[in-house]
Design a protein around this motif. Sequence first.
Motif, short mmCIF file in Angstrom:
data_model
loop_
_atom_site.label_atom_id
_atom_site.label_comp_id
_atom_site.label_asym_id
_atom_site.label_seq_id
_atom_site.Cartn_x
_atom_site.Cartn_y
_atom_site.Cartn_z
N ALA A 1 0.84 -1.21 0.00
CA ALA A 1 0.00 0.00 0.00
C ALA A 1 0.88 1.26 0.00
O ALA A 1 0.58 2.25 -0.68
CB ALA A 1 -0.92 -0.01 1.22
N ASN B 1 2.16 1.81 -3.46
CA ASN B 1 1.09 2.39 -4.29
C ASN B 1 1.02 3.89 -4.07
O ASN B 1 0.86 4.67 -5.02
CB ASN B 1 -0.27 1.78 -3.93
N GLU B 2 1.11 4.29 -2.84
CA GLU B 2 1.01 5.71 -2.50
C GLU B 2 2.17 6.48 -3.13
O GLU B 2 1.98 7.56 -3.71
CB GLU B 2 1.03 5.84 -0.96
N ARG C 1 1.79 6.80 -6.92
CA ARG C 1 0.61 7.53 -7.39
C ARG C 1 1.01 8.78 -8.18
O ARG C 1 0.43 9.12 -9.21
CB ARG C 1 -0.24 7.93 -6.18
N LYS D 1 3.61 -0.08 -14.92
CA LYS D 1 2.72 -0.34 -13.77
C LYS D 1 1.85 -1.57 -14.04
O LYS D 1 1.63 -2.40 -13.16
CB LYS D 1 1.84 0.88 -13.49
N VAL E 1 1.36 -5.01 -12.03
CA VAL E 1 0.05 -5.54 -11.60
C VAL E 1 -0.08 -7.00 -12.04
O VAL E 1 -0.54 -7.86 -11.27
CB VAL E 1 -1.12 -4.69 -12.17
N THR F 1 -2.90 0.67 -9.73
CA THR F 1 -2.25 0.35 -8.44
C THR F 1 -2.16 -1.16 -8.26
O THR F 1 -2.96 -1.92 -8.84
CB THR F 1 -3.05 0.93 -7.26
N LEU F 2 -1.22 -1.58 -7.44
CA LEU F 2 -1.08 -3.01 -7.16
C LEU F 2 -2.24 -3.45 -6.28
O LEU F 2 -2.51 -2.82 -5.24
CB LEU F 2 0.24 -3.26 -6.42
#
Length: 400
Positions: free
Chosen positions: A67, A70-71, A74, A188, A192, A392-393
């Motif tokens: 997470a 991901n942040e 972004r 990205k 994923v 995002t993952l």
Amino acid sequence: MTNVSRRRLLASGGAAAAAGATLPLWTWAPSASDAGTGKGLDPEYVWDVLADPVIERLYGEGTDKVAEVNEILRGWTTNDQPLPEGLPGYLADFIEEARALPAWADQGKLKLAGTFNEERYGFFLALLYTLGSGLISCAIKREAWSVYYSYGGSDMRDRIAKTTVLGYDVMDAQGWTATGRLMVDSVKTRMVHAAVRHLLPQSPHWPHVGAGQEIPISQADILVTFHSLGTWVMKKFTEWDIAPSKELADAFLHAWNVDLHLLGVQDEYLPKDWAAAYAQYDQVMGPATGATREGAELGQALLDSVIGEGNPLLRHELESLGRYVIGDAYADMIDFDKDPVLAQVWAGAVPLLVRSYQGTVPNIPIISNLLPEAVHTFIKIYFSPGDPAPITLPLSNRPE
Ligand code: HEM
């Protein structure tokens, strides 16, 4: 996860071998590829040797770490943007390597491919990608299963539309420029896909689907999706007698090959010309497609979210147009309506529309009106799902 030879897998027995038994022998040779040479392993048993261990290691650090990544990512959106600080070193190293265009990428061809989205082909490309490739993706068994049971399965239209939109953007000259997003979005997406390879085998549903495949999204699977987009569309352009010049068609394939490289496909599987692409299409598409409950549901979810639930007349009209575009075999797999009267209408109207675009028959409004406004609206909504969510993952599989 490393490359595994078909022989070793077959010798080891198990589910993957069972899947292999149903597939024809891989005969497409690396000499038909951009690389011109290679090991020639069946891509059914090749995944992503660079990305998979990196993403495996990241998930090993826990969901909070994923997470956090991901942040951090972004704000990383454009091709020329340096990577943000704060990523684990091993991940940053991978991304720096993965974001680079291959040495054989030809800027001139990428720019030329970007003219495809313009007026002459733009409408047909959009029509064929949405009511064609978007629907065919529901008839690709493993794509339907993996999309359905992964996190994105809870918002299926968004999931399918994003694949098509990325495919469409490959033909956008802007996408490849310094301020474009294609290189970032492709890397990205590659991450994923590696995350799905890590997560999906943990789903209680996965052992019951996947046609015996233990680890999802092999190189063969990615090639199938490419063929359902790029190759199928080029076949359709030819069938509808609006094939582009050889130079433009070659640029179209080149742009796809560069993007497939960014998605982690090895150069030895990238077709060097259209003859090689069609040969590979013939090898992989048949066994990959078929009817599944999940695929039929995905097809309906796609229509629901574009035209809204209810609206049975419009749905029937679009289902029968979709059937005309993708053909009965694929349409039967996703259980789309069959209407002999409308089938006749589309069989007459679409060729006329194509010819009016070509300028070989005058652009008579009645002809354009035969392809109703609803289709234009469908395409417009399909391609603009509001504010595009960042890639995002996923932190988990589809919530139960
Ligand atoms: C995710 C494109 C091949 C299954 C994605 C995303 C994109 C994409 C743009 C990110 C969506 C997001 O989460 O924001 C493509 C393209 C492909 C390709 C262009 C080939 C040319 C495949 C194949 C499979 C697959 C072959 C499976 C057989 C998935 C799944 C996700 C995903 C399960 C993650 C959904 C989730 O968030 O849970 N793909 N894809 N894709 N793709 Fe692909």
